[in-house]
Motif scaffolding. Structure first.
Motif, PDB file in Angstrom:
ATOM      1  N   LEU A  61       0.832  -1.205   0.000  1.00 49.68           N
ATOM      2  CA  LEU A  61       0.000   0.000   0.000  1.00 49.68           C
ATOM      3  C   LEU A  61       0.869   1.258   0.000  1.00 49.68           C
ATOM      4  O   LEU A  61       0.593   2.218  -0.723  1.00 49.68           O
ATOM      5  N   SER A  62       1.930   1.248   0.783  1.00 54.48           N
ATOM      6  CA  SER A  62       2.849   2.391   0.816  1.00 54.48           C
ATOM      7  C   SER A  62       3.506   2.601  -0.543  1.00 54.48           C
ATOM      8  O   SER A  62       3.615   3.728  -1.031  1.00 54.48           O
ATOM      9  N   TYR A  63       3.934   1.516  -1.171  1.00 49.17           N
ATOM     10  CA  TYR A  63       4.589   1.606  -2.476  1.00 49.17           C
ATOM     11  C   TYR A  63       3.616   2.133  -3.540  1.00 49.17           C
ATOM     12  O   TYR A  63       3.957   3.038  -4.295  1.00 49.17           O
ATOM     13  N   VAL A  64       2.428   1.583  -3.571  1.00 52.72           N
ATOM     14  CA  VAL A  64       1.435   2.016  -4.565  1.00 52.72           C
ATOM     15  C   VAL A  64       1.089   3.487  -4.363  1.00 52.72           C
ATOM     16  O   VAL A  64       1.018   4.258  -5.323  1.00 52.72           O
ATOM     17  N   ALA A 102       2.988   5.764  -3.015  1.00 54.92           N
ATOM     18  CA  ALA A 102       4.153   6.550  -3.428  1.00 54.92           C
ATOM     19  C   ALA A 102       4.225   6.679  -4.948  1.00 54.92           C
ATOM     20  O   ALA A 102       4.612   7.728  -5.471  1.00 54.92           O
ATOM     21  N   LYS A 103       3.854   5.628  -5.666  1.00 54.72           N
ATOM     22  CA  LYS A 103       3.916   5.662  -7.128  1.00 54.72           C
ATOM     23  C   LYS A 103       2.763   6.468  -7.729  1.00 54.72           C
ATOM     24  O   LYS A 103       2.915   7.089  -8.781  1.00 54.72           O
ATOM     25  N   LEU A 104       1.612   6.482  -7.090  1.00 52.34           N
ATOM     26  CA  LEU A 104       0.447   7.167  -7.635  1.00 52.34           C
ATOM     27  C   LEU A 104       0.456   8.672  -7.387  1.00 52.34           C
ATOM     28  O   LEU A 104      -0.132   9.424  -8.158  1.00 52.34           O
ATOM     29  N   LEU A 105       1.101   9.094  -6.321  1.00 53.23           N
ATOM     30  CA  LEU A 105       1.118  10.525  -6.014  1.00 53.23           C
ATOM     31  C   LEU A 105       2.053  11.261  -6.963  1.00 53.23           C
ATOM     32  O   LEU A 105       3.157  10.793  -7.238  1.00 53.23           O
ATOM     33  N   PRO A 106       1.626  12.427  -7.450  1.00 55.04           N
ATOM     34  CA  PRO A 106       2.471  13.160  -8.401  1.00 55.04           C
ATOM     35  C   PRO A 106       3.644  13.904  -7.749  1.00 55.04           C
ATOM     36  O   PRO A 106       4.541  14.343  -8.434  1.00 55.04           O
ATOM     37  N   TRP A 107       3.638  14.024  -6.432  1.00 61.39           N
ATOM     38  CA  TRP A 107       4.703  14.765  -5.767  1.00 61.39           C
ATOM     39  C   TRP A 107       5.724  13.789  -5.208  1.00 61.39           C
ATOM     40  O   TRP A 107       5.420  13.004  -4.309  1.00 61.39           O
ATOM     41  N   GLU A 108       6.930  13.851  -5.692  1.00 62.85           N
ATOM     42  CA  GLU A 108       7.948  12.879  -5.295  1.00 62.85           C
ATOM     43  C   GLU A 108       8.243  12.910  -3.809  1.00 62.85           C
ATOM     44  O   GLU A 108       8.460  11.870  -3.193  1.00 62.85           O
ATOM     45  N   VAL A 109       8.236  14.083  -3.201  1.00 64.66           N
ATOM     46  CA  VAL A 109       8.568  14.165  -1.780  1.00 64.66           C
ATOM     47  C   VAL A 109       7.492  13.478  -0.939  1.00 64.66           C
ATOM     48  O   VAL A 109       7.798  12.798   0.035  1.00 64.66           O
ATOM     49  N   ILE A 159       7.762  10.163   1.560  1.00 64.77           N
ATOM     50  CA  ILE A 159       7.226  10.053   2.919  1.00 64.77           C
ATOM     51  C   ILE A 159       6.485   8.730   3.073  1.00 64.77           C
ATOM     52  O   ILE A 159       6.657   8.009   4.052  1.00 64.77           O
ATOM     53  N   PHE A 160       5.665   8.383   2.076  1.00 69.80           N
ATOM     54  CA  PHE A 160       4.955   7.111   2.146  1.00 69.80           C
ATOM     55  C   PHE A 160       5.905   5.925   2.014  1.00 69.80           C
ATOM     56  O   PHE A 160       5.642   4.862   2.574  1.00 69.80           O
ATOM     57  N   ALA A 161       6.996   6.105   1.304  1.00 69.42           N
ATOM     58  CA  ALA A 161       7.979   5.022   1.180  1.00 69.42           C
ATOM     59  C   ALA A 161       8.626   4.720   2.524  1.00 69.42           C
ATOM     60  O   ALA A 161       9.107   3.614   2.747  1.00 69.42           O
ATOM     61  N   ALA A 162       8.630   5.677   3.431  1.00 70.66           N
ATOM     62  CA  ALA A 162       9.214   5.488   4.759  1.00 70.66           C
ATOM     63  C   ALA A 162       8.162   5.090   5.794  1.00 70.66           C
ATOM     64  O   ALA A 162       8.438   5.107   6.990  1.00 70.66           O
TER      65      ALA A 162
END
Length: 128
Positions: free
Chosen positions: A19-22, A24-31, A35-38
């Motif tokens: 869920l965190s990875y998805v 992170a990939k779906l949001l257009p803002w890399e930063v 945050i979700f990747a962590a």
């Protein structure tokens, strides 16, 4: 730890990571994706599973230990960031970051134990 515990850890922990990875990939803002990747998926699942099996007191110990790991994660992320900026070597930066995470987390646990022992020794009267 039995097979059922492993299954639930895999199910909940894996689901949180996916869920965190998805996200992170779906949001257009890399930063924000970073945050979700962590997201502390492993910690959340560990506290939940220990709490269900052994109670709140043991779950609190896991949560306390995760504080040191998360401080280590901050240092890991900073190490990787600065290492990448200077070396442009992602593999070496990754390894260096993991080493900094593990070493800093262990150092914090050591300092906590050292401080606790020092406090205990100053409280006990000297019978000599």
């Amino acid at each position: 730890m039995d097979g059922r515990d492993l299954f639930f850890r895999f199910l909940f922990g894996g689901s949180a990571v996916v869920l965190s990875y998805v996200t992170a990939k779906l949001l257009p803002w890399e930063v924000i994706g970073g945050i979700f990747a962590a997201f502390p998926a492993v910690m959340v699942v560990a506290v939940m599973m220990v709490g269900m099996k052994k109670g709140s007191k043991e779950a609190a110990k896991i949560a306390q230990g995760s504080v040191y790991g998360m401080i280590g994660c901050l240092l890991c992320a900073l190490t990787v960031l600065f290492s990448l900026q200077f070396t442009r070597n992602w593999w070496g930066s990754f390894i260096f970051g993991l080493i900094s995470w593990f070493a800093s987390s262990l150092f914090l646990v050591y300092m906590r134990d050292y401080k606790k022992k020092k406090k205990e020794s100053s409280i006990k009267p000297d019978h000599g």
